[in-house]
Design a protein around this motif. Structure first.
Motif, PDB file in Angstrom:
ATOM      1  N   PRO A   1      27.644  64.887  44.783  1.00  0.00           N
ATOM      2  CA  PRO A   1      26.791  63.806  45.286  1.00  0.00           C
ATOM      3  C   PRO A   1      27.477  63.018  46.406  1.00  0.00           C
ATOM      4  O   PRO A   1      28.631  62.600  46.276  1.00  0.00           O
ATOM      5  CB  PRO A   1      26.565  62.927  44.055  1.00  0.00           C
ATOM      6  N   PHE A   2      26.741  62.817  47.494  1.00  0.00           N
ATOM      7  CA  PHE A   2      27.227  62.123  48.686  1.00  0.00           C
ATOM      8  C   PHE A   2      26.312  60.926  48.924  1.00  0.00           C
ATOM      9  O   PHE A   2      25.166  61.077  49.338  1.00  0.00           O
ATOM     10  CB  PHE A   2      27.202  63.099  49.864  1.00  0.00           C
ATOM     11  N   GLY A   3      26.797  59.715  48.649  1.00  0.00           N
ATOM     12  CA  GLY A   3      25.990  58.509  48.803  1.00  0.00           C
ATOM     13  C   GLY A   3      25.862  58.113  50.261  1.00  0.00           C
ATOM     14  O   GLY A   3      26.866  57.918  50.948  1.00  0.00           O
ATOM     15  N   THR A   4      24.630  57.981  50.732  1.00  0.00           N
ATOM     16  CA  THR A   4      24.415  57.654  52.144  1.00  0.00           C
ATOM     17  C   THR A   4      23.701  56.303  52.267  1.00  0.00           C
ATOM     18  O   THR A   4      24.334  55.264  52.189  1.00  0.00           O
ATOM     19  CB  THR A   4      23.640  58.778  52.849  1.00  0.00           C
ATOM     20  N   GLY A   5      22.395  56.290  52.435  1.00  0.00           N
ATOM     21  CA  GLY A   5      21.688  55.027  52.616  1.00  0.00           C
ATOM     22  C   GLY A   5      20.201  55.217  52.434  1.00  0.00           C
ATOM     23  O   GLY A   5      19.743  56.252  51.950  1.00  0.00           O
ATOM     24  N   TRP A   6      19.444  54.199  52.858  1.00  0.00           N
ATOM     25  CA  TRP A   6      18.001  54.239  52.679  1.00  0.00           C
ATOM     26  C   TRP A   6      17.383  55.291  53.598  1.00  0.00           C
ATOM     27  O   TRP A   6      17.892  55.580  54.677  1.00  0.00           O
ATOM     28  CB  TRP A   6      17.381  52.873  52.940  1.00  0.00           C
ATOM     29  N   SER A   7      16.286  55.863  53.156  1.00  0.00           N
ATOM     30  CA  SER A   7      15.627  56.933  53.901  1.00  0.00           C
ATOM     31  C   SER A   7      15.244  56.460  55.298  1.00  0.00           C
ATOM     32  O   SER A   7      14.606  55.431  55.469  1.00  0.00           O
ATOM     33  CB  SER A   7      14.377  57.395  53.145  1.00  0.00           C
ATOM     34  N   GLY A   8      15.656  57.205  56.310  1.00  0.00           N
ATOM     35  CA  GLY A   8      15.367  56.853  57.695  1.00  0.00           C
ATOM     36  C   GLY A   8      16.501  56.136  58.387  1.00  0.00           C
ATOM     37  O   GLY A   8      16.532  56.057  59.619  1.00  0.00           O
ATOM     38  N   GLY A   9      17.464  55.596  57.615  1.00  0.00           N
ATOM     39  CA  GLY A   9      18.600  54.907  58.211  1.00  0.00           C
ATOM     40  C   GLY A   9      19.649  55.887  58.712  1.00  0.00           C
ATOM     41  O   GLY A   9      19.611  57.086  58.424  1.00  0.00           O
ATOM     42  N   ALA A  10      20.621  55.366  59.467  1.00  0.00           N
ATOM     43  CA  ALA A  10      21.635  56.221  60.088  1.00  0.00           C
ATOM     44  C   ALA A  10      22.448  56.983  59.046  1.00  0.00           C
ATOM     45  O   ALA A  10      22.710  58.180  59.206  1.00  0.00           O
ATOM     46  CB  ALA A  10      22.559  55.380  60.966  1.00  0.00           C
ATOM     47  N   TYR A  11      22.856  56.306  57.972  1.00  0.00           N
ATOM     48  CA  TYR A  11      23.669  56.972  56.958  1.00  0.00           C
ATOM     49  C   TYR A  11      22.894  58.121  56.313  1.00  0.00           C
ATOM     50  O   TYR A  11      23.416  59.222  56.117  1.00  0.00           O
ATOM     51  CB  TYR A  11      24.096  55.978  55.880  1.00  0.00           C
ATOM     52  N   ASN A  12      21.646  57.853  55.970  1.00  0.00           N
ATOM     53  CA  ASN A  12      20.848  58.880  55.306  1.00  0.00           C
ATOM     54  C   ASN A  12      20.532  60.037  56.245  1.00  0.00           C
ATOM     55  O   ASN A  12      20.508  61.206  55.836  1.00  0.00           O
ATOM     56  CB  ASN A  12      19.563  58.271  54.753  1.00  0.00           C
TER      57      ASN A  12
ATOM     58  N   GLY B   1      29.566  76.820  52.082  1.00  0.00           N
ATOM     59  CA  GLY B   1      30.219  76.966  50.787  1.00  0.00           C
ATOM     60  C   GLY B   1      30.550  75.699  50.041  1.00  0.00           C
ATOM     61  O   GLY B   1      31.235  75.754  49.014  1.00  0.00           O
ATOM     62  N   LEU B   2      30.087  74.537  50.518  1.00  0.00           N
ATOM     63  CA  LEU B   2      30.342  73.283  49.807  1.00  0.00           C
ATOM     64  C   LEU B   2      28.997  72.647  49.463  1.00  0.00           C
ATOM     65  O   LEU B   2      28.342  72.055  50.322  1.00  0.00           O
ATOM     66  CB  LEU B   2      31.176  72.328  50.670  1.00  0.00           C
ATOM     67  N   PRO B   3      28.560  72.749  48.208  1.00  0.00           N
ATOM     68  CA  PRO B   3      27.234  72.230  47.832  1.00  0.00           C
ATOM     69  C   PRO B   3      27.230  70.705  47.756  1.00  0.00           C
ATOM     70  O   PRO B   3      27.766  70.112  46.825  1.00  0.00           O
ATOM     71  CB  PRO B   3      26.990  72.857  46.454  1.00  0.00           C
ATOM     72  N   VAL B   4      26.629  70.063  48.743  1.00  0.00           N
ATOM     73  CA  VAL B   4      26.594  68.600  48.838  1.00  0.00           C
ATOM     74  C   VAL B   4      25.169  68.116  48.621  1.00  0.00           C
ATOM     75  O   VAL B   4      24.221  68.667  49.190  1.00  0.00           O
ATOM     76  CB  VAL B   4      27.113  68.137  50.218  1.00  0.00           C
ATOM     77  N   PHE B   5      25.024  67.076  47.813  1.00  0.00           N
ATOM     78  CA  PHE B   5      23.714  66.467  47.569  1.00  0.00           C
ATOM     79  C   PHE B   5      23.643  65.125  48.282  1.00  0.00           C
ATOM     80  O   PHE B   5      24.474  64.245  48.058  1.00  0.00           O
ATOM     81  CB  PHE B   5      23.484  66.268  46.068  1.00  0.00           C
ATOM     82  N   ASN B   6      22.670  64.967  49.169  1.00  0.00           N
ATOM     83  CA  ASN B   6      22.484  63.717  49.910  1.00  0.00           C
ATOM     84  C   ASN B   6      21.754  62.713  49.021  1.00  0.00           C
ATOM     85  O   ASN B   6      20.555  62.834  48.778  1.00  0.00           O
ATOM     86  CB  ASN B   6      21.686  63.985  51.188  1.00  0.00           C
ATOM     87  N   TYR B   7      22.488  61.703  48.558  1.00  0.00           N
ATOM     88  CA  TYR B   7      21.930  60.704  47.643  1.00  0.00           C
ATOM     89  C   TYR B   7      21.490  59.475  48.428  1.00  0.00           C
ATOM     90  O   TYR B   7      22.299  58.799  49.071  1.00  0.00           O
ATOM     91  CB  TYR B   7      22.974  60.315  46.601  1.00  0.00           C
ATOM     92  N   SER B   8      20.202  59.173  48.391  1.00  0.00           N
ATOM     93  CA  SER B   8      19.653  58.009  49.095  1.00  0.00           C
ATOM     94  C   SER B   8      19.909  56.746  48.280  1.00  0.00           C
ATOM     95  O   SER B   8      19.443  56.639  47.144  1.00  0.00           O
ATOM     96  CB  SER B   8      18.147  58.185  49.319  1.00  0.00           C
ATOM     97  N   SER B   9      20.627  55.803  48.881  1.00  0.00           N
ATOM     98  CA  SER B   9      20.975  54.570  48.177  1.00  0.00           C
ATOM     99  C   SER B   9      20.504  53.363  48.983  1.00  0.00           C
ATOM    100  O   SER B   9      19.933  53.501  50.065  1.00  0.00           O
ATOM    101  CB  SER B   9      22.494  54.494  47.977  1.00  0.00           C
ATOM    102  N   GLU B  10      20.793  52.173  48.465  1.00  0.00           N
ATOM    103  CA  GLU B  10      20.493  50.945  49.199  1.00  0.00           C
ATOM    104  C   GLU B  10      21.510  50.692  50.299  1.00  0.00           C
ATOM    105  O   GLU B  10      21.272  49.899  51.199  1.00  0.00           O
ATOM    106  CB  GLU B  10      20.459  49.748  48.247  1.00  0.00           C
ATOM    107  N   GLY B  11      22.667  51.355  50.215  1.00  0.00           N
ATOM    108  CA  GLY B  11      23.656  51.170  51.266  1.00  0.00           C
ATOM    109  C   GLY B  11      25.070  51.045  50.741  1.00  0.00           C
ATOM    110  O   GLY B  11      25.407  51.513  49.644  1.00  0.00           O
TER     111      GLY B  11
END
Length: 517
Positions: A207-218, A232-242
């Protein structure tokens, strides 16, 4: 006989098509307008319009007498320039000037030289004035469409319920939390995030914590996760508040990697007595990705010219869990104010903050993010009364001298539509963070992919073009993970610099080394 009857119809359609294609000014006028914009709204003499092709037109959705003109063009660099530099007008501003998107511009990198060509797909807007046409630099956005009727989901059981909840959240992002529906949406959103995290773990993903949907981090996470999986590196983009939520989730073991503002990372690592925040000594840094800044935005009729004018005003500080809210509160207190000296400080996300500013519910909003901020660009494109409120020098000096993550920065004039003066504010960096529990191999592999992906992903999210080993340790405010240290040591031994970026500005050099390393 049927063919003969169809001939007049086909001729009529052809005439209509040709007429539609010729709406608006001629090609010469369009090319002249494009060159004028480049010289006056970006940098005088940097580009020459090398080739221009008109591609068609369409009626404006906002003005009955206006028209959109679509074009392809080549722009020739007249001297060397880096469109991904940390403290200069960059690709985000250029895209707005051209009526394009960053994804509609090709040929840029961190070392463009005289004679290089950019290929652009863009759009110019004009409205009819008597016998001529006048360029439109600001045009209101299209009115939002009514929500589509929900699709019918057939089935039963937990998966059916989950699909229904996702569909509900897509159509109802929630509001201020003051109604029963808002509360339901908020609780569903939090529950769904927990489910997604557990699914990711179940599937063996990181799990890779990024940000709100549409923001730069996400958006970075959305572009990077498939690239990492392909390699070869299974990463999950986790949408967070920041940033704040990401840091706390790292500490709790819910995430393996996350993006945080450098100031948030610093205070979470060291703790903050005033906010009852205990230290999180297990946080570790990996890289600095791109620069960010605090924007304080108001409208002309609110009579706010200086930071001191904000006292007693209605302010939006960002949503709970966001880096914006953290930085806004810290700057406010550093300026000698108390939180009670702003009437009804609102905890609103970016979209809600801008809506509240325009509706008159708040007088000013705080935005922490990359420069230029896309939402602020859109606001300044459709309004000519947007104003940036400068932070006083004493507050900037106090924060930058006391906190390693901060520095005083200047957002150049012309960064945003209508911005005629440089804007001095608080600068920091977007950091890639992990914890000391993450194994060295995963950290090295993640970093290797981040650096290698910069060129390939830049046309999916242009800020990946800012990522460089020359700037990857700027503004790092917490100790580095051993895996990251090993990664940079290997790079140095190989004398590899894939980004070939010029040395950063001297104003940033003082933050090059991580503390306690």
């Amino acid at each position: 006989m049927i063919r003969l009857r169809l001939l007049p119809v086909l001729l009529l359609l052809a005439m209509v098509t040709l007429t539609a294609c010729k709406r608006g000014p001629d090609t010469g006028m369009l090319e002249h307008e494009l060159q004028h914009r480049l010289d006056t709204e970006f940098t005088q003499g940097l580009f020459r319009v090398h080739g221009f092709t008109r591609k068609g037109s369409a009626p404006s959705v906002s003005h009955s007498d206006a028209v959109y003109l679509y074009y392809d063009a080549e722009l020739e660099f007249q001297h060397d320039y880096n469109l991904t530099a940390w403290q200069a007008l960059n690709l985000g501003t250029l895209a707005v000037v051209l009526g394009a998107t960053p994804e509609g511009i090709e040929g840029y990198h961190q070392n463009n030289q005289q004679g290089d060509l950019l290929r652009v797909r863009g759009r110019l807007s004009y409205y009819k004035t008597g016998d001529g046409w006048t360029s439109i630099t600001r045009m209101p956005q299209k009115e939002p469409m009514e929500p589509a009727a929900p699709d019918t989901i057939h089935g039963s059981g937990p998966t059916y319920v989950l699909q229904s909840v996702r569909q509900l959240l897509e159509r109802n992002p929630g509001g201020s939390g003051q109604s029963r529906d808002d509360i339901i949406i908020e609780e569903f959103t939090e529950s769904l995030k927990e489910i997604d995290l557990r699914f990711a773990r179940l599937d063996g993903m990181l799990p890779f914590g990024t940000g709100w949907s549409g923001g730069a981090y996400n958006r970075f996470g959305t572009a990077f996760a498939p690239y990492a999986a392909k390699h070869g590196l299974p990463v999950f983009n986790y949408s967070s508040e920041g940033s704040v939520e990401n840091g706390l989730s790292l500490q709790q073991g819910h995430l393996d990697f996350a993006l945080l503002q450098s100031d948030v990372a610093e205070v979470l690592y060291k703790g903050w007595v005033g906010a009852s925040q205990l230290p999180q000594p297990d946080l570790r840094s990996m890289a600095s990705l791109w620069p960010e800044a605090l924007h304080i935005v108001t409208l002309e009729d609110r009579n706010i010219s200086n930071f001191s004018d904000l006292k007693g005003k209605r302010l939006a500080f960002g949503s709970p869990g966001s880096g914006t809210r953290f930085t806004a509160r810290r700057v406010w207190v550093a300026a000698g104010h108390t939180l009670s000296q702003a009437e009804g400080i609102r905890g609103l996300g970016l979209s809600a903050s801008i809506a509240a500013l325009e509706s008159g519910e708040v007088d000013a909003i705080f935005i922490a993010g990359a420069v230029p901020d896309p939402a602020l660009q859109l606001l300044a494109q459709r309004r000519d009364d947007v104003r940036l409120v400068p932070i006083d020098t004493a507050t900037l000096d106090q924060l930058s001298s006391k906190h390693f993550a901060y520095y005083s920065t200047v957002i150049p004039s012309k960064t945003y539509p209508g911005q005629t003066e440089p804007y001095r504010t608080l600068g920091f960096a977007a950091l890639l963070i992990t914890s000391d529990r993450t194994n060295d191999n995963d950290v090295e592999k993640f970093l290797d992919l981040v650096v290698d992906s910069a060129n390939e992903l830049t046309h999916k999210f242009y800020r990946t073009g800012f990522i460089s080993t020359k700037t990857s340790r700027l503004g790092i405010s917490i100790p580095m993970h051993p895996g990251a240290t090993h990664f940079y040591e290997k790079l140095r031994k190989k004398q590899v610099d894939p980004a070939r970026e010029p040395a950063p500005d001297s104003s940033l050099e003082e933050t090059e080394q991580s503390p306690d390393n």
